[in-house]
Design a protein around this motif. Structure first.
Motif, mmCIF file in Angstrom:
data_model
loop_
_atom_site.group_PDB
_atom_site.id
_atom_site.type_symbol
_atom_site.label_atom_id
_atom_site.label_comp_id
_atom_site.label_asym_id
_atom_site.label_seq_id
_atom_site.Cartn_x
_atom_site.Cartn_y
_atom_site.Cartn_z
ATOM 1 N N ILE A 171 0.382 2.350 8.189
ATOM 2 C CA ILE A 171 0.573 2.450 6.925
ATOM 3 C C ILE A 171 0.468 3.806 5.838
ATOM 4 C CG2 ILE A 171 -0.898 1.522 4.948
ATOM 5 C CD1 ILE A 171 -1.355 -1.000 6.700
ATOM 6 N N GLU A 175 3.016 5.817 3.524
ATOM 7 C CA GLU A 175 2.903 5.863 1.891
ATOM 8 C C GLU A 175 2.915 7.279 2.059
ATOM 9 O OE1 GLU A 175 -1.208 4.837 1.429
ATOM 10 O OE2 GLU A 175 -0.022 2.117 0.855
ATOM 11 N N ASP A 421 9.680 0.790 3.411
ATOM 12 C CA ASP A 421 8.511 0.421 2.237
ATOM 13 C C ASP A 421 8.137 -0.846 1.968
ATOM 14 O OD1 ASP A 421 10.087 0.923 1.223
ATOM 15 O OD2 ASP A 421 9.364 0.738 -1.166
ATOM 16 N N GLN A 424 6.128 -2.379 4.504
ATOM 17 C CA GLN A 424 4.957 -1.832 4.992
ATOM 18 C C GLN A 424 4.076 -3.209 4.059
ATOM 19 O OE1 GLN A 424 4.124 1.102 1.866
ATOM 20 N NE2 GLN A 424 2.040 1.083 2.411
ATOM 21 N N ARG A 428 0.562 -4.355 6.089
ATOM 22 C CA ARG A 428 -1.342 -4.710 5.509
ATOM 23 C C ARG A 428 -1.490 -5.462 5.513
ATOM 24 N NH1 ARG A 428 -3.757 -1.825 2.547
ATOM 25 N NH2 ARG A 428 -2.373 0.744 1.974
#
Length: 458
Positions: A171, A175, A421, A424, A428
């Motif tokens: 992650i 980012e 993303d 992602q 998460r």
């Protein structure tokens, strides 16, 4: 309330050699000193020492008990708070008097599981280790105790934290690539992310493979012994339990109700249920027992179907084979000490690949083979490997299934060549779900609910 000094009886109620009243909190020694009389005050003794003395009721200046008192200073204790344990005589009246003295001099009665809850809140154990404490207490076999001990020592926690660390690293790198593309960071391509999350998914899958065996180790197998009347069901139960729990006679229909007993078979806890013989009967009481037996059959994890070697198969036997289609079962041909009239070929055909074991329960023959057969049904040698981390807690299994689904969504997004993303979000979510197992991302209400299931004083 979590800063109060708490106390509770930490040993089972009833008559025994000793009982223990545990006190935990900043005021533990001060409270104990109000009622303890020995060579020196407890506030002056060294940590992790035990001292002989008497307990005095300050209101009446009267000796209440002769005790041994252990003193353990924070933070090297189970709760990471100062703990005093008062060892007194193990009678209901004596231990209650000691507890009343402690509560009357400043302590609060602990809630169920509050000592372990404080160990969790103070960082002594994580949530999965705390839950393993109750698994250890409730363990019915050596194997169940070993699994609980491994979890208490953090084997599952370490694996979950390793997986969460891998996800968090992924992650963070995603980012960085999104927010600071000008920095010389490792570029997280879809292929790189895919490789990392597949590794996590495979690890979760390996844990879930052990879930069935883990549940069996923790909770045991509901095992129904079924068969026509007088084929030896009660004798089998008595033989496995090594005690005369069920009445054994030559009269068919003796067992009128369901009889339950736990037994350890090769490390597998069986909740044995001796059922009334399933047959058509006009006896009202026996008929009620037969109906209960049919109900037990639908709820069982394992069926032990007994047949009589000295009689040909009957329509009732064949109906029982139909009733257990699709169920885990072992077929037991009993009374091999008598002349054989049973068709072994027909039995094996009806067994449809399930183990057929011959026994003479009267002569105690074939019981070892039966126990081995039961164990082999649920624990192959590969599954029993000592290097496996068993998942035995139903809450953990449910969360692992959610995590497996979430990481699967991430993999699907990447394989569909969506922007990284997008994956992602699911990565998460997987990280957060796994955090609920060890208590890093769990709600206060769930924590309270879990610890309320503990016994008082633990």
């Amino acid at each position: 309330m979590e800063q109060d000094t708490i106390a509770a009886i930490s040993t089972p109620m009833g008559e025994g050699a000793i009982a223990i009243v545990r006190i935990s909190g900043d005021e533990a020694i001060h409270i104990a000193d109000k009622i303890y009389r020995g060579k020196q005050a407890l506030m002056h003794v060294e940590s992790h020492t035990i001292h002989y003395g008497k307990l005095i009721d300050p209101m009446r200046d009267q000796v209440v008990e002769e005790v041994m008192v252990s003193v353990m200073h924070a933070p090297k204790t189970f709760t990471r708070e100062t703990i005093v344990e008062i060892n007194c005589h193990g009678g209901v009246t004596s231990v209650n008097q000691v507890l009343e003295l402690v509560l009357g001099n400043g302590a609060r009665l602990a809630e169920p599981g509050e000592f372990t809850k404080r160990a969790f809140l103070n960082g002594r154990v994580d949530l999965s280790q705390a839950e393993a404490v109750m698994d250890m207490i409730r363990a019915k076999t050596d194997r169940a105790m070993n699994v609980a001990m491994e979890q208490m020592e953090g084997r599952l926690s370490h694996l979950i934290k390793t997986l969460r660390g891998q996800l968090l690293e992924t992650i963070a790198q995603i980012e960085v690539n999104i927010d600071y593309p000008e920095y010389d960071a490792e570029e997280m391509t879809n292929q790189t992310v895919l490789q990392k999350v597949i590794e996590v998914r495979d690890s979760i899958d390996r844990l879930l493979v052990t879930a069935k065996q883990g549940r069996i180790i923790r909770e045991g197998l509901a095992t129904a012994i079924i068969g026509r009347p007088n084929v030896g069901k009660s004798s089998l139960m008595n033989s496995l339990v090594h005690e005369n729990k069920a009445i054994v006679t030559e009269i068919p229909g003796t067992t009128r109700d369901v009889i339950e007993e736990y037994v350890n078979v090769r490390g597998v806890p069986l909740k044995l249920v001796d059922t009334a013989g399933i047959r058509d009967t006009e006896d009202i009481v026996e008929k009620m027992g037969v109906e209960r037996s049919r109900q037990v059959l639908t709820e069982a994890d394992l069926i032990l179907l007994l047949l009589n070697n000295n009689e040909p198969l009957t329509d009732e036997d064949r109906q029982l084979f139909k009733a257990i289609e699709g169920m885990e079962a072992a077929i037991i041909v009993n009374k091999t000490d008598l002349p054989q009239k049973l068709s072994v070929e027909e039995v094996e055909e009806l067994a449809n690949g399930r183990p057929v074991i011959t026994t003479s329960i009267l002569n105690e023959q074939g019981i070892d083979e039966l126990e081995t057969g039961i164990s082999d049904l649920f624990f192959t040698e590969g599954i029993e490997g000592q290097d496996l981390t068993y998942v035995s807690n139903s809450r953990h299994v449910a969360l692992l299934k959610q995590a497996y689904a979430a990481v699967g969504e991430a993999i699907s997004s990447i394989e569909a060549e969506l922007p990284v993303d997008m994956a992602q979000i699911d990565i998460r979510r997987t990280w957060e779900i796994l955090g609920e197992i060890v208590g890093d991302t769990v709600s206060d209400s769930l924590i309270d609910q879990l610890f309320r299931q503990f016994c008082l004083g633990k």
